[in-house]
Design a protein around this motif. Sequence first.
Motif, short mmCIF file in Angstrom:
data_model
loop_
_atom_site.label_atom_id
_atom_site.label_comp_id
_atom_site.label_asym_id
_atom_site.label_seq_id
_atom_site.Cartn_x
_atom_site.Cartn_y
_atom_site.Cartn_z
N GLU A 62 -3.81 81.64 137.61
CA GLU A 62 -4.06 80.52 138.51
C GLU A 62 -4.53 81.00 139.89
OE1 GLU A 62 -0.60 78.00 138.42
OE2 GLU A 62 -1.04 77.34 136.39
N SER B 49 -9.42 78.67 140.31
CA SER B 49 -9.38 77.44 139.53
C SER B 49 -10.50 77.45 138.50
CB SER B 49 -9.52 76.21 140.44
OG SER B 49 -10.84 76.13 140.96
N ARG C 11 -3.84 77.58 127.85
CA ARG C 11 -2.88 76.65 128.48
C ARG C 11 -2.16 75.78 127.47
NH1 ARG C 11 -1.57 77.90 133.55
NH2 ARG C 11 -1.45 75.76 134.18
#
Length: 85
Positions: free
Chosen positions: A45, A48, A80
């Motif tokens: 992270e 982005s 994710r």
Amino acid sequence: KDGTNINVPAGTRLYVLPAVDLAIEMIGRPSVNVILLGLFAAVTEEISLESLQKAVKERFPGEIGERNARAAQVVYDRFRSGVMP
């Protein structure tokens, strides 16, 4: 390699993915840079997904930029969602 015979220090996370295969499938050539950047974005992270996709499209306008941006999205989403370790 599947990552099972690689020695890494304790506490280190190791991610193994078929980057070349994914690049050929999604981009049409064995260029893994954006595949790995998509994974980096998902894992850390630190960048982005949106900024990665914007940079890719600016650097590579047209179809090749679109394919690369989509590849980053797919790898990001797979990681994710837990599909990709």
